[in-house]
Design a protein around this motif. Sequence first.
Motif, PDB file in Angstrom:
ATOM      1  N   VAL A 130       0.868  -1.187   0.000  1.00  0.00           N
ATOM      2  CA  VAL A 130       0.000   0.000   0.000  1.00  0.00           C
ATOM      3  C   VAL A 130       0.901   1.233   0.000  1.00  0.00           C
ATOM      4  O   VAL A 130       2.047   1.162   0.460  1.00  0.00           O
ATOM      5  CB  VAL A 130      -0.945   0.046   1.230  1.00  0.00           C
ATOM      6  CG1 VAL A 130      -1.894  -1.144   1.237  1.00  0.00           C
ATOM      7  CG2 VAL A 130      -0.163   0.128   2.531  1.00  0.00           C
ATOM      8  N   PRO A 131       0.398   2.373  -0.476  1.00  0.00           N
ATOM      9  CA  PRO A 131       1.201   3.598  -0.402  1.00  0.00           C
ATOM     10  C   PRO A 131       1.533   3.928   1.053  1.00  0.00           C
ATOM     11  O   PRO A 131       0.677   3.802   1.927  1.00  0.00           O
ATOM     12  CB  PRO A 131       0.278   4.663  -1.010  1.00  0.00           C
ATOM     13  CG  PRO A 131      -0.691   3.903  -1.854  1.00  0.00           C
ATOM     14  CD  PRO A 131      -0.894   2.589  -1.158  1.00  0.00           C
ATOM     15  N   VAL A 132       2.778   4.319   1.286  1.00  0.00           N
ATOM     16  CA  VAL A 132       3.217   4.687   2.635  1.00  0.00           C
ATOM     17  C   VAL A 132       3.603   6.159   2.633  1.00  0.00           C
ATOM     18  O   VAL A 132       4.401   6.601   1.793  1.00  0.00           O
ATOM     19  CB  VAL A 132       4.426   3.835   3.100  1.00  0.00           C
ATOM     20  CG1 VAL A 132       4.806   4.207   4.537  1.00  0.00           C
ATOM     21  CG2 VAL A 132       4.118   2.346   2.998  1.00  0.00           C
ATOM     22  N   VAL A 133       3.015   6.924   3.546  1.00  0.00           N
ATOM     23  CA  VAL A 133       3.288   8.359   3.658  1.00  0.00           C
ATOM     24  C   VAL A 133       3.779   8.624   5.075  1.00  0.00           C
ATOM     25  O   VAL A 133       3.171   8.163   6.046  1.00  0.00           O
ATOM     26  CB  VAL A 133       2.016   9.193   3.369  1.00  0.00           C
ATOM     27  CG1 VAL A 133       2.341  10.688   3.418  1.00  0.00           C
ATOM     28  CG2 VAL A 133       1.424   8.817   2.018  1.00  0.00           C
ATOM     29  N   ALA A 134       4.875   9.378   5.186  1.00  0.00           N
ATOM     30  CA  ALA A 134       5.495   9.586   6.496  1.00  0.00           C
ATOM     31  C   ALA A 134       5.850  11.050   6.715  1.00  0.00           C
ATOM     32  O   ALA A 134       6.004  11.814   5.764  1.00  0.00           O
ATOM     33  CB  ALA A 134       6.764   8.734   6.609  1.00  0.00           C
ATOM     34  N   VAL A 135       5.955  11.417   7.981  1.00  0.00           N
ATOM     35  CA  VAL A 135       6.692  12.627   8.373  1.00  0.00           C
ATOM     36  C   VAL A 135       7.787  12.175   9.327  1.00  0.00           C
ATOM     37  O   VAL A 135       7.688  11.105   9.930  1.00  0.00           O
ATOM     38  CB  VAL A 135       5.800  13.686   9.068  1.00  0.00           C
ATOM     39  CG1 VAL A 135       4.774  14.252   8.104  1.00  0.00           C
ATOM     40  CG2 VAL A 135       5.133  13.127  10.317  1.00  0.00           C
ATOM     41  N   LEU A 136       8.819  12.969   9.448  1.00  0.00           N
ATOM     42  CA  LEU A 136       9.870  12.660  10.407  1.00  0.00           C
ATOM     43  C   LEU A 136       9.492  13.219  11.776  1.00  0.00           C
ATOM     44  O   LEU A 136       8.631  14.095  11.883  1.00  0.00           O
ATOM     45  CB  LEU A 136      11.206  13.254   9.960  1.00  0.00           C
ATOM     46  CG  LEU A 136      11.742  12.791   8.593  1.00  0.00           C
ATOM     47  CD1 LEU A 136      13.155  13.353   8.375  1.00  0.00           C
ATOM     48  CD2 LEU A 136      11.759  11.269   8.476  1.00  0.00           C
ATOM     49  N   GLY A 137      10.137  12.694  12.815  1.00  0.00           N
ATOM     50  CA  GLY A 137       9.952  13.205  14.166  1.00  0.00           C
ATOM     51  C   GLY A 137      11.245  13.796  14.688  1.00  0.00           C
ATOM     52  O   GLY A 137      12.280  13.773  14.003  1.00  0.00           O
ATOM     53  N   ASN A 138      11.219  14.326  15.895  1.00  0.00           N
ATOM     54  CA  ASN A 138      12.423  14.955  16.451  1.00  0.00           C
ATOM     55  C   ASN A 138      13.586  13.971  16.567  1.00  0.00           C
ATOM     56  O   ASN A 138      14.743  14.329  16.319  1.00  0.00           O
ATOM     57  CB  ASN A 138      12.116  15.590  17.815  1.00  0.00           C
ATOM     58  CG  ASN A 138      11.526  14.626  18.810  1.00  0.00           C
ATOM     59  OD1 ASN A 138      10.594  13.884  18.483  1.00  0.00           O
ATOM     60  ND2 ASN A 138      12.027  14.617  20.027  1.00  0.00           N
ATOM     61  N   HIS A 139      13.312  12.717  16.880  1.00  0.00           N
ATOM     62  CA  HIS A 139      14.397  11.726  16.975  1.00  0.00           C
ATOM     63  C   HIS A 139      15.098  11.534  15.628  1.00  0.00           C
ATOM     64  O   HIS A 139      16.298  11.252  15.593  1.00  0.00           O
ATOM     65  CB  HIS A 139      13.854  10.383  17.473  1.00  0.00           C
ATOM     66  CG  HIS A 139      13.642  10.349  18.953  1.00  0.00           C
ATOM     67  ND1 HIS A 139      14.374   9.537  19.804  1.00  0.00           N
ATOM     68  CD2 HIS A 139      12.795  11.044  19.739  1.00  0.00           C
ATOM     69  CE1 HIS A 139      13.971   9.731  21.045  1.00  0.00           C
ATOM     70  NE2 HIS A 139      13.013  10.640  21.041  1.00  0.00           N
TER      71      HIS A 139
END
Length: 254
Positions: free
Chosen positions: A61-70
Amino acid sequence: MIHVAAVGDVHFGPDAAGTLRPHFEHLVDRADLLLLAGDLTRVGAPDEARALAEELDGVGVPVVAVLGNHDYHCDKADEVTRILEGVGVTVLEGDSVVVPVNGSTVGVAGTKGFGGGFVGACGSEFGEPEMKAFMAHSRCLADRLEQALAGLEADVKVALLHYAPCADTLLGERLEIYPFLGCYLLGEAVDRGGAVLTIHGHAHRGSERGLTAGGHHVRNVAQPVIGHAYRLFCLGADGAGADPECATPALTGA
Ligand SMILES: [Fe+2]
Ligand SMILES: [Fe+2]
């Protein structure tokens, strides 16, 4: 119905290899897309990102992400992004993507976001340059989120964040650290931009459910909060029905 799987704060690393993949094996039968709400790694090291990329490669499936502080800690956020993009993950920061689903479209606008606090207990762009810079960064990311949401042409709009846009989903965290867990500016961006569902992580001891001041649904999907491999949301193709959640597969061995 559109089925959205979401999880944040997997804090992946090479020693966890193989622990997430089994939970994604049947994802294609359950969800139309997977959202990752930041803190994908422990310290943003490339080998951690590579380990996660292997779990996600070919997930179906399409995967969409944002990064986090870590994911910023090692100052290699660009490399982390490239590694994830290498297996087809869309990594958002102040921009958006439209995913076609069964004849309709889901638009996802994303940003890591930042801290600043909530109404009555928040920072402001006043005083020392460091304080101005802190709040200006938070405002900048919130503004870009609002613009990304406003510019989305999709049947359903979802906001994907790492930091929280409301205080509701921080319940369980110490009050003293709320300004480091999220910012009201993100909530205002969601309300003005019009997201039917906002996903975030970061608050490991927070609560799952909340609302922005404007009444938009917010869900904290930090893995320690949901206690599952991911949470599944069912959204009406007309943008209605962010509530209730679908049944969520249990997390075992991760
Ligand atoms: Fe985290
Ligand atoms: Fe975090």
